[in-house]
Design an enzyme around this catalytic site. Structure first.
Site, PDB file in Angstrom:
ATOM      1  N   CYS A  12       0.836  -1.190   0.000  1.00 13.01           N
ATOM      2  CA  CYS A  12       0.000   0.000   0.000  1.00 13.01           C
ATOM      3  C   CYS A  12       0.881   1.255   0.000  1.00 13.01           C
ATOM      4  O   CYS A  12       1.677   1.456  -0.907  1.00 13.01           O
ATOM      5  CB  CYS A  12      -0.955  -0.038   1.187  1.00 13.01           C
ATOM      6  SG  CYS A  12      -2.241   1.233   1.138  1.00 13.01           S
TER       7      CYS A  12
ATOM      8  N   ASP B 262     -10.323  -4.389  -4.391  1.00 10.65           N
ATOM      9  CA  ASP B 262      -9.662  -3.514  -3.412  1.00 10.65           C
ATOM     10  C   ASP B 262     -10.480  -2.240  -3.223  1.00 10.65           C
ATOM     11  O   ASP B 262     -10.676  -1.472  -4.160  1.00 10.65           O
ATOM     12  CB  ASP B 262      -8.254  -3.168  -3.899  1.00 10.65           C
ATOM     13  CG  ASP B 262      -7.363  -2.630  -2.802  1.00 10.65           C
ATOM     14  OD1 ASP B 262      -7.876  -1.912  -1.929  1.00 10.65           O
ATOM     15  OD2 ASP B 262      -6.151  -2.907  -2.831  1.00 10.65           O
TER      16      ASP B 262
ATOM     17  N   HIS C 196      -8.127  -5.811  -0.341  1.00  8.42           N
ATOM     18  CA  HIS C 196      -6.857  -5.204   0.073  1.00  8.42           C
ATOM     19  C   HIS C 196      -6.147  -6.049   1.139  1.00  8.42           C
ATOM     20  O   HIS C 196      -4.973  -6.393   0.985  1.00  8.42           O
ATOM     21  CB  HIS C 196      -7.138  -3.796   0.620  1.00  8.42           C
ATOM     22  CG  HIS C 196      -5.927  -2.946   0.781  1.00  8.42           C
ATOM     23  ND1 HIS C 196      -5.326  -2.300  -0.278  1.00  8.42           N
ATOM     24  CD2 HIS C 196      -5.206  -2.604   1.883  1.00  8.42           C
ATOM     25  CE1 HIS C 196      -4.281  -1.604   0.167  1.00  8.42           C
ATOM     26  NE2 HIS C 196      -4.199  -1.785   1.474  1.00  8.42           N
TER      27      HIS C 196
END
Length: 344
Positions: free
Chosen positions: A131, A284, A313
């Site tokens: 991320c 996601d 995610h």
């Protein structure tokens, strides 16, 4: 809900704070005021000489990669013979308000990369970022390509004009200067509120309905509680870094335009020429796949791979699906590039 169910729910709530997470054994090879560098103990003989350094995000805590033993990203790759280090950023303190990406990328990450290089005897290492940590790894690889053998990123924030998530849209319209000028560092409560509004029904109501439906399922409850612990355990974020994150990445989209500067140096994505593995989730809700995929179009790497998985995610790292399908493929990709190519 029955009285017995209510009692069970209350007992689970009491246990939440003491729930064990991040249990894979590791040595702390660097300890600063708030930073730590962890070196995980091998679970099998190390068969891949090129070490892997995890650059986790400044948002949330690193132990989502080691949430529970049977869904641990760390344990899976350790069992595949990889040598794993991980950066624990800790939580920003008032004194950290003026830290920027220059500090986190060019100072701290570079220090830890050199530590891993020295410990392993390898001139170049594998860098993995998740991320926001993926974005930071991209920045590092562009600025210090000579130290990175392989770049492996999971759901990196790259082209924010293509980010269709609620969080992406919120970030593009937030008055970040007003926020930082009033708060200094970003408090944990603000970040948790942001995550909650992404899916208000699912996060605020539906997940607890599911919790009550599965009170007799110990495995479900333990996994649920660990994820809850991680979601609530949000650190404070250095104010100036967050200002750059929102203004330069989300609002001006400078990174993908090759116009972002860190420490006076241009972050030129075309300088990334090492093997690249870009892993994204089709479902996601924090980083759109369309936001991450363009990385592969802007690097110079001849050896570049994009993998898209039918999960979310967190599912990319901490799910049974990840254990069975994603990590074996990632391990195979890394093995080919971390084995029989020993740096002297």
């Amino acid at each position: 809900m029955s009285s017995q169910g209510a009692m069970q729910a209350a007992e689970y709530a009491k246990a939440l704070g003491s729930l064990e997470v991040g249990s894979t054994p590791a040595d702390v090879v660097y300890q600063g005021r708030k930073l730590r560098l962890l070196h995980y103990k091998p679970m099998v003989e190390k068969t891949h000489p090129v070490p892997l350094l995890v650059v986790y995000a400044l948002i949330n805590k690193y132990y989502v990669l080691d949430l529970q033993p049977d869904r641990s990203w760390v344990r899976n790759l350790l069992k595949q013979g990889f040598d794993i280090y991980l950066i624990d950023w800790g939580s920003a303190e008032p004194i950290d308000r003026y830290l920027t990406f220059d500090d986190y990328v060019n100072r701290y990450t570079d220090r830890f990369v050199d530590t891993v290089r020295d410990a392993s005897g390898q001139e170049r290492i594998t860098l993995h970022g998740y991320c926001m940590g993926g974005t930071m790894s991209v920045m590092y690889a562009a600025l210090h390509a000579e130290k990175v053998k392989n770049l492996y990123v999971t759901a990196p924030v790259i082209d924010t004009e293509k980010d269709l998530t609620v969080l992406g849209n919120l970030s593009k319209h937030i008055d970040v200067d007003l926020l930082i000028d009033n708060y200094g560092n970003i408090p944990p409560e603000f970040m948790y509120l942001c995550f909650t509004v992404l899916k208000p029904f699912k996060q605020g109501v539906n997940k607890y309905i599911e919790f009550l439906k599965h009170l007799d399922d110990k495995s479900f409850i333990e996994n649920f509680m660990r994820v809850e612990k991680w979601l609530y355990d949000t650190p404070a974020i250095a104010g100036e870094t967050f200002r750059q994150w929102i203004r330069d990445i989300y609002q001006k989209n400078l990174l993908v335009k090759n116009r972002m500067h860190i420490g006076g140096k241009l972050v030129d994505l075309s300088r990334i020429d090492m093997p690249l593995l870009n892993v994204v989730a089709a479902d996601d809700h924090l980083v759109s796949p369309e936001c991450s995929i363009p990385l592969n179009y802007h690097v110079s790497s001849e050896d570049k791979t994009l993998k898209t998985y039918d999960t979310g995610h967190i599912g990319l790292l901490a799910s049974s699906y990840s254990q069975k399908h994603i990590l074996p493929e990632i391990g195979a990709w890394l093995k080919e590039r971390s084995y029989n190519h020993v740096e002297k």
